[in-house]
Design an enzyme around this catalytic site. Sequence first.
Site: not given
Lengths: 387, 387
Positions: A334, A83, A330, A208, A210
């Site tokens: 993400h 990430c 959020k 958050s 997908i």
Amino acid sequence: MRKVAVIGVGQSVFGVRGDVTLQELAWEAVREALEDAGITQKDVDISVVGTVGTRGYELMPAQPVNDYVGMTPKGPIRVEMACATGLAALTVGYNFIASGNADVVLAIGVEKMNEVDTPTSLAVGGRAGNYLWEFHFYGTTMPAGYALYATAHMAKFGTTEEHMALVAVKNHYYGSLNPKAHFQHPVTVEEVLKSRPVAWPIKLLDSSPISDGAAAVVLASEDAARRLKVDTPVWIAGIGYANDTPILTRRPDYVGYRATRLAAEMAYKRAGIAPQDVEVANVHDAFTIAEIIAYEDLGFVKKGEGAKLIAEGQTYAGGKVAVNIDGGLKAKGHPLGATGLGMVYELTKQLREEREGKRQAPLKRYVALAHNVAGVGHVAYVVVLRR
Amino acid sequence: MRKVAVIGVGQSVFGVRGDVTLQELAWEAVREALEDAGITQKDVDISVVGTVGTRGYELMPAQPVNDYVGMTPKGPIRVEMACATGLAALTVGYNFIASGNADVVLAIGVEKMNEVDTPTSLAVGGRAGNYLWEFHFYGTTMPAGYALYATAHMAKFGTTEEHMALVAVKNHYYGSLNPKAHFQHPVTVEEVLKSRPVAWPIKLLDSSPISDGAAAVVLASEDAARRLKVDTPVWIAGIGYANDTPILTRRPDYVGYRATRLAAEMAYKRAGIAPQDVEVANVHDAFTIAEIIAYEDLGFVKKGEGAKLIAEGQTYAGGKVAVNIDGGLKAKGHPLGATGLGMVYELTKQLREEREGKRQAPLKRYVALAHNVAGVGHVAYVVVLRR
């Protein structure tokens, strides 16, 4: 060491992007970044692609992406750090310029998370760390890992589910003002608290989404920025990075992330600033508890006082430090490889004061900070930007 | 720009390594490299892990690898560039030192190819490029891509299957002298010619094997090399890199690789040398035809004269330029992420004159070259080393 500036930024709309291929998605961000910098591909010396890419159909995605966006023959590198891939790619590009081996670098972050069958568990999320020990033996998914930290923080500092919900409310509010956000609707504390549990105390609206998305950043040396007649270069004042053990059972406590603390310390030292100098920040709110812990680990407040900061509304624009006022992970979304560069996209716009109304943070010192994390505090990058 | 030296190298035995995990395999190389440099993990500022990792069970392998080899909290980067991953990782590490952001860098290359069900086609090989167009629509596997270049080279320059077999004979000969090689037995021209066709004119013994392996390189700034009392630093004199379109049908011809030519040009210019200065080289012989074409693209001979060079035996130690005298990808093996750093391992040993008898290239100018390619000429890295 040569100074390095951000001279152009671009970002696609984040969300479920079944309408485009990975390459086309990257191009949306690259085109905007090149136009923003006022340059073409010919002006770029090297392209660094940040993408996790795992289990998508292009398993080594840098080559098709670079070729499609017109970066052949200047695209020989892909960077991955789960990430935190976006700021890892920025850091690699930064060093090419700081060393003198390149004058202009294009950093591209792109991800199609919705191409993967089970992104949160087996296929991707569960493998971002130490698969064998954490996921396979103990079943620790990403939400479960963050829940471990949430419960410890609640027990030690009295942080509540309401505090976490307030982070979701703030970030959804800013998402509702951001036409490039995945979620453009506000939520209430009650809605967050009533949403489906994922791994208690983390609920659906604490998490958050997908997201698919792309972001791109053009970096340049001081000379190149001058030669290219850049109006408002935004300088990379300092970068910090660290990792922590991916085996959670070996960590001494679950109320903060050592990788973030070490990365922040390095970045602040290199930039010659204190945490209190930061006026606008994008922090890695993969789950709402992560934003509260980030306030503390980044030194905006003392350890244990993060919940108070959000409860007082001090992380809205106009507060002590404006945090995630693009919606954050959020609400903006993400898309792993794009996330960190999407932060730099937003902060560059903020430092140039190009946002309007409530979306623009009031600035005096013109100091911004991006904070990108891999896994459950496995790796952290902190980038300090100054106008 | 700060000078960068190779101060320590290590390599595991290449081969089918079901006896170790990915982390343990990496440690074999890292331990040797640290001992060779006379340092410990504490002396290292940052670790860069090069691994393709695709479809192994650790999909984001840098974190477990770094943690296992003692690099926490200094391991925040993974680099991937298909088969050229090793030299891509070296290049990223090089820029951290050249810029002044690190003094000592550990570059780790590691791969477990035998953990993947079908490494040559669907799972990995076929996806190293442009999956959708090349592999899915046209069925172009790696051997098929190289066969396209082999037949074009045969048609235009009269290169024969015997010429290619001579490359296998040379590299297996050197593999037979290398206790860390995957294949440690010699082969004859007849055996190569009679081996099973894979994609004509490429036969089984023209092909590099599916290897597991690890290699590690410790880099240091000039000051750090002095401080650490390094006996014989080997300097990185110049690095070049380029990519080409992954869509083979768009390339103008199939007798040479533009990415290699551009990368070599950049590396020679930065190092201030001519191709004829190179005395010992490791080139990317994924298939025997690739070594013949590399002789030409790297400028050791003119285009079309590569077959003559091997036919005259000029690439054995003592010839015009010693090539792949550790066995090359063909016999030492090709564990993707480890391959490029395994080249630097060998060349460092050569430049220090630590090899014995027929395994040591005679040197006057002490100039070496590593050449690492991704896909079918999709990306190339060229690194010039000098003692």
